[in-house]
Design a protein around this motif. Sequence first.
Motif, mmCIF file in Angstrom:
data_model
loop_
_atom_site.group_PDB
_atom_site.id
_atom_site.type_symbol
_atom_site.label_atom_id
_atom_site.label_comp_id
_atom_site.label_asym_id
_atom_site.label_seq_id
_atom_site.Cartn_x
_atom_site.Cartn_y
_atom_site.Cartn_z
ATOM 1 N N ASP A 112 0.842 -1.226 0.000
ATOM 2 C CA ASP A 112 0.000 0.000 0.000
ATOM 3 C C ASP A 112 0.867 1.261 0.000
ATOM 4 O O ASP A 112 0.515 2.241 -0.660
ATOM 5 C CB ASP A 112 -1.014 0.128 1.150
ATOM 6 N N ILE A 167 -1.378 2.418 -2.774
ATOM 7 C CA ILE A 167 -2.810 2.670 -2.590
ATOM 8 C C ILE A 167 -3.197 3.994 -3.245
ATOM 9 O O ILE A 167 -2.454 4.968 -3.189
ATOM 10 C CB ILE A 167 -3.184 2.606 -1.089
ATOM 11 N N TYR A 172 -7.714 5.312 -0.077
ATOM 12 C CA TYR A 172 -6.941 5.596 1.135
ATOM 13 C C TYR A 172 -7.684 6.596 2.011
ATOM 14 O O TYR A 172 -7.448 7.794 1.976
ATOM 15 C CB TYR A 172 -5.561 6.125 0.756
ATOM 16 N N LYS A 220 -4.883 -1.738 -3.669
ATOM 17 C CA LYS A 220 -6.176 -2.204 -3.126
ATOM 18 C C LYS A 220 -7.171 -2.503 -4.248
ATOM 19 O O LYS A 220 -7.838 -3.536 -4.225
ATOM 20 C CB LYS A 220 -6.733 -1.175 -2.146
ATOM 21 N N SER A 228 -2.141 -5.924 -0.228
ATOM 22 C CA SER A 228 -2.650 -4.635 0.250
ATOM 23 C C SER A 228 -2.908 -4.728 1.738
ATOM 24 O O SER A 228 -3.704 -5.558 2.188
ATOM 25 C CB SER A 228 -3.948 -4.275 -0.481
ATOM 26 N N ARG A 230 -4.391 -2.492 3.608
ATOM 27 C CA ARG A 230 -5.786 -2.087 3.825
ATOM 28 C C ARG A 230 -6.762 -3.147 3.306
ATOM 29 O O ARG A 230 -7.751 -3.465 3.949
ATOM 30 C CB ARG A 230 -6.067 -0.772 3.096
#
Length: 247
Positions: A112, A167, A172, A220, A228, A230
Amino acid sequence: MLTESPVAGWGPRFELDDWRARFGVIAGITGRGEANDPFDFALGESPPALVLDRWARLQSECGASGAVVSRQLHGIGVEWHSGRSNGLRILDGKDGHATSTPGLLIAVTVADCIPVFLHDPTTRSIALLHAGWRGTAAGVLRAGIRLLEAQAGISVEDLVMHCGPGICGSCYEVGPEVRRAILPEGEGGFSSCVDLRAELARQGRAAGVRGLTRSTMCTKHHHDSFFSHRGSAGTDGRMVAYMMLLP
Ligand SMILES: [Zn+2]
């Protein structure tokens, strides 16, 4: 925009064909691999043999004589590497590397966070930085540029800079403290999202960099190709972004 292309052969990898052709520089990133065989490069406290084998294979695929990477801190420590080394050196506490030694692979791990590639065609020197929001706010880009000025004697207007896969601005979402830390005062409106690559590009332009490009790939959005943090709620492995001057 400038986007990495898949590399044929071993492992999922993506590289900037344009930089290899124009500058004789390898600038790439690994991908996520298969669900049952993740292409993980995470260093951890002591990397398992499987991960060290991947690092060794990456060096041989690139034709590198040695490689350097660090356990990272989200800080602004960037290390200059002169002279050759053999095998993989794992440092502690650095978030970027720079060199003018051909054949030395410099690397950062990401999932990310943005890998920032810097190259000065005049002096043939390179830097690769790991920039999440903390590093971006603290000035890791400025630190990398200063190091190239001090060690390689570059002129910042000659630099080319590429923000690699990471990302994207719509994926984000951050809290107000993060927005305050990275955005110039009054910018960003009411959005709760931050585009790290846009902010790094803004910092690059402010420092005097003219040749700026950004990858279109989001870790992502493209979670099928990339790890990723996230996108996996923190359970994913790590990709490696890597860079080398071809001899
Ligand atoms: Zn995205």
